[in-house]
Motif scaffolding. Structure first.
Motif, PDB file in Angstrom:
ATOM      1  N   PRO A 174       0.826  -1.207   0.000  1.00 16.98           N
ATOM      2  CA  PRO A 174       0.000   0.000   0.000  1.00 16.98           C
ATOM      3  C   PRO A 174       0.867   1.267   0.000  1.00 16.98           C
ATOM      4  O   PRO A 174       1.761   1.422   0.830  1.00 16.98           O
ATOM      5  N   ASP A 175       0.598   2.141  -0.958  1.00 21.91           N
ATOM      6  CA  ASP A 175       1.280   3.442  -1.030  1.00 21.91           C
ATOM      7  C   ASP A 175       2.791   3.311  -0.832  1.00 21.91           C
ATOM      8  O   ASP A 175       3.386   3.947   0.041  1.00 21.91           O
ATOM      9  N   PRO A 176       3.475   2.508  -1.653  1.00 23.96           N
ATOM     10  CA  PRO A 176       4.896   2.252  -1.412  1.00 23.96           C
ATOM     11  C   PRO A 176       5.797   3.443  -1.722  1.00 23.96           C
ATOM     12  O   PRO A 176       5.506   4.252  -2.610  1.00 23.96           O
ATOM     13  N   LEU A 177       6.883   3.523  -0.984  1.00 22.80           N
ATOM     14  CA  LEU A 177       7.967   4.447  -1.289  1.00 22.80           C
ATOM     15  C   LEU A 177       9.028   3.651  -2.025  1.00 22.80           C
ATOM     16  O   LEU A 177       9.552   2.657  -1.496  1.00 22.80           O
ATOM     17  N   ILE A 178       9.339   4.081  -3.245  1.00 21.40           N
ATOM     18  CA  ILE A 178      10.288   3.374  -4.111  1.00 21.40           C
ATOM     19  C   ILE A 178      11.517   4.246  -4.293  1.00 21.40           C
ATOM     20  O   ILE A 178      11.408   5.415  -4.668  1.00 21.40           O
ATOM     21  N   ALA A 179      12.693   3.686  -4.019  1.00 24.67           N
ATOM     22  CA  ALA A 179      13.947   4.428  -4.172  1.00 24.67           C
ATOM     23  C   ALA A 179      14.814   3.758  -5.231  1.00 24.67           C
ATOM     24  O   ALA A 179      14.949   2.537  -5.244  1.00 24.67           O
ATOM     25  N   ASP A 180      15.389   4.566  -6.107  1.00 26.17           N
ATOM     26  CA  ASP A 180      16.266   4.058  -7.160  1.00 26.17           C
ATOM     27  C   ASP A 180      17.667   4.619  -6.931  1.00 26.17           C
ATOM     28  O   ASP A 180      17.885   5.831  -7.006  1.00 26.17           O
ATOM     29  N   TYR A 181      18.601   3.726  -6.647  1.00 28.40           N
ATOM     30  CA  TYR A 181      19.988   4.095  -6.352  1.00 28.40           C
ATOM     31  C   TYR A 181      20.813   3.957  -7.627  1.00 28.40           C
ATOM     32  O   TYR A 181      20.999   2.862  -8.138  1.00 28.40           O
TER      33      TYR A 181
ATOM     34  N   ALA B 141       1.879   5.307  -5.046  1.00 26.27           N
ATOM     35  CA  ALA B 141       3.332   5.189  -4.917  1.00 26.27           C
ATOM     36  C   ALA B 141       4.013   6.545  -5.021  1.00 26.27           C
ATOM     37  O   ALA B 141       3.545   7.450  -5.718  1.00 26.27           O
ATOM     38  N   ARG B 142       5.105   6.664  -4.299  1.00 28.59           N
ATOM     39  CA  ARG B 142       6.002   7.817  -4.419  1.00 28.59           C
ATOM     40  C   ARG B 142       7.396   7.314  -4.710  1.00 28.59           C
ATOM     41  O   ARG B 142       7.752   6.190  -4.350  1.00 28.59           O
ATOM     42  N   GLY B 143       8.199   8.134  -5.361  1.00 29.36           N
ATOM     43  CA  GLY B 143       9.536   7.698  -5.733  1.00 29.36           C
ATOM     44  C   GLY B 143      10.598   8.720  -5.413  1.00 29.36           C
ATOM     45  O   GLY B 143      10.347   9.934  -5.441  1.00 29.36           O
TER      46      GLY B 143
ATOM     47  N   VAL C 294      10.518  -0.396  -1.604  1.00 31.42           N
ATOM     48  CA  VAL C 294      11.158  -1.018  -2.764  1.00 31.42           C
ATOM     49  C   VAL C 294      12.428  -0.248  -3.083  1.00 31.42           C
ATOM     50  O   VAL C 294      12.404   0.982  -3.170  1.00 31.42           O
ATOM     51  N   ALA C 295      13.530  -0.978  -3.241  1.00 33.65           N
ATOM     52  CA  ALA C 295      14.792  -0.375  -3.659  1.00 33.65           C
ATOM     53  C   ALA C 295      15.168  -0.918  -5.023  1.00 33.65           C
ATOM     54  O   ALA C 295      15.052  -2.122  -5.279  1.00 33.65           O
ATOM     55  N   VAL C 296      15.614  -0.033  -5.900  1.00 31.98           N
ATOM     56  CA  VAL C 296      15.994  -0.399  -7.260  1.00 31.98           C
ATOM     57  C   VAL C 296      17.453  -0.021  -7.475  1.00 31.98           C
ATOM     58  O   VAL C 296      17.887   1.074  -7.106  1.00 31.98           O
ATOM     59  N   CYS C 297      18.214  -0.938  -8.066  1.00 33.02           N
ATOM     60  CA  CYS C 297      19.594  -0.637  -8.441  1.00 33.02           C
ATOM     61  C   CYS C 297      19.927  -1.466  -9.676  1.00 33.02           C
ATOM     62  O   CYS C 297      20.174  -2.671  -9.573  1.00 33.02           O
ATOM     63  N   VAL C 298      19.901  -0.835 -10.825  1.00 34.48           N
ATOM     64  CA  VAL C 298      20.142  -1.527 -12.086  1.00 34.48           C
ATOM     65  C   VAL C 298      21.409  -0.967 -12.726  1.00 34.48           C
ATOM     66  O   VAL C 298      21.482   0.211 -13.064  1.00 34.48           O
TER      67      VAL C 298
ATOM     68  N   GLY D  87       9.361  -7.134   4.404  1.00 34.77           N
ATOM     69  CA  GLY D  87       8.152  -7.256   3.599  1.00 34.77           C
ATOM     70  C   GLY D  87       8.239  -6.526   2.280  1.00 34.77           C
ATOM     71  O   GLY D  87       7.350  -6.668   1.438  1.00 34.77           O
ATOM     72  N   GLY D  88       9.297  -5.758   2.094  1.00 33.50           N
ATOM     73  CA  GLY D  88       9.491  -5.026   0.853  1.00 33.50           C
ATOM     74  C   GLY D  88      10.252  -5.833  -0.178  1.00 33.50           C
ATOM     75  O   GLY D  88      10.358  -7.061  -0.093  1.00 33.50           O
TER      76      GLY D  88
END
Length: 242
Positions: A35-42, A60-62, A104-108, A131-132
Motif C-alpha cells: 500500500p502506497d509504497p515508497l520506491i527508491a532508485d539508487y 506510490a512515491r519515488g 522497494v529499492a531499485v539498483c540496475v 516485507g518489501g
C-alpha cells in the motif's frame, strides 16, 4: 567509458541497460503488493524505470539519486510532465545518500558504485523495510569470456547466473523473479549507445573533439562485437526482503 562532454550519449536510450518495455513492465508486475509504497532508485540515471513503477502503482512515491547531472536534468523534466509531485530526483552519490527506509529499492547497472554486487545487495537489504522488495540488475558470464571481453571489463569480477541468485539468497533475500536480457535487448541497447554518437559525428564533422568521439565509439563497438556479445549476460532479479 565516459563520453566527451559535447555528446549526450544517452539521448537515444530509454533505459541505461539492455531492458525492453515488456521486461520493465514484467519487473514492476512482479513486485509484492504494497500500500502506497515508497520506491527508491539508487543510481537512477534519468529515472525511467522508477517513473514507470510509480505510474503503475496507485499511491506510490519515488525518490532517486545519481551523480550524472545531465541524466538528472532529463529525469526531472520527465517527472514534471508525467508524475508531478510524486517523484524527487537528487544529484549525488547513491552510496552516501541517506533517506528513510523504503518499501522497494531499485539498483540496475550501478553495483560498481558499492564495489560489487555483494556489497550492493547488503547495502540495499539495510535500506528496505521487512516485507518489501529489491530490484537489481547486474552482469554475469553467460558463457566463458574471451580475452577481448576480459580486457573490456578489467577488474570487474562476474560469476554465473546461478551464483548471482545464490548470493542474493545468502545475503537474506528470497527470489520472486529471475530473468535475463535477450540478444535483441542487448543489440538494441548497444546499437542505440553507438548511434547517439554516430549521429553527433554526422552533425559535427569538424568539431575539435570529433576524433575522440569517433575513437571512443569504435573502441566500444569493437569490444561489444568482438568481445562480450557472445558471453556477457545481464540479469534482472526481483527479490523479497523478509
Amino acid at each position: 567509458m565516459t563520453s566527451p562532454a559535447p555528446v549526450n550519449g544517452h539521448a537515444l536510450l530509454d533505459f541505461n541497460s539492455p531492458l525492453s518495455d515488456a521486461r520493465a513492465a514484467a519487473l514492476i508486475r512482479s513486485l509484492p503488493p504494497l500500500p502506497d509504497p515508497l520506491i527508491a532508485d539508487y543510481g537512477c540515471g534519468w529515472g525511467e524505470l522508477l517513473l514507470r513503477a510509480v505510474e503503475a502503482t496507485p499511491g506510490a512515491r519515488g525518490v532517486g539519486v545519481d551523480s550524472d547531472e545531465r541524466a538528472i536534468e532529463r529525469g526531472r523534466a520527465a517527472v514534471a510532465e508525467r508524475v508531478p509531485g510524486r517523484v524527487e530526483l537528487e544529484l549525488g552519490d547513491a552510496t552516501a545518500w541517506e533517506g528513510p527506509a523504503v518499501d522497494v529499492a531499485v539498483c540496475v547497472g550501478a553495483a560498481h558504485a558499492w564495489g560489487g554486487i555483494r556489497a550492493t545487495l547488503e547495502a540495499l537489504h539495510g535500506r528496505v523495510r521487512p516485507g518489501g522488495a529489491v530490484v537489481v540488475g547486474d552482469a554475469f558470464w553467460e558463457h566463458p569470456p574471451n580475452d577481448v571481453a576480459l580486457e573490456v571489463f578489467g577488474e570487474e569480477v562476474y560469476g554465473t547466473l546461478a551464483e548471482l541468485v545464490d548470493l542474493a539468497v545468502e545475503v537474506g533475500y528470497r527470489p520472486l523473479r529471475v530473468s535475463v536480457a535477450s540478444r535483441d535487448e542487448w543489440d538494441d541497447f548497444e546499437s542505440r549507445w553507438c548511434a547517439s554518437r554516430e549521429l553527433w559525428l554526422l552533425a559535427n564533422p569538424g568539431h575539435p573533439e570529433a576524433d575522440g568521439v569517433r575513437a571512443l565509439v569504435d573502441e566500444h563497438r569493437d569490444g561489444w562485437l568482438r568481445g562480450y556479445r557472445d558471453s556477457l549476460g545481464f540479469a534482472y532479479l526481483v527479490l523479497a526482503r523478509p
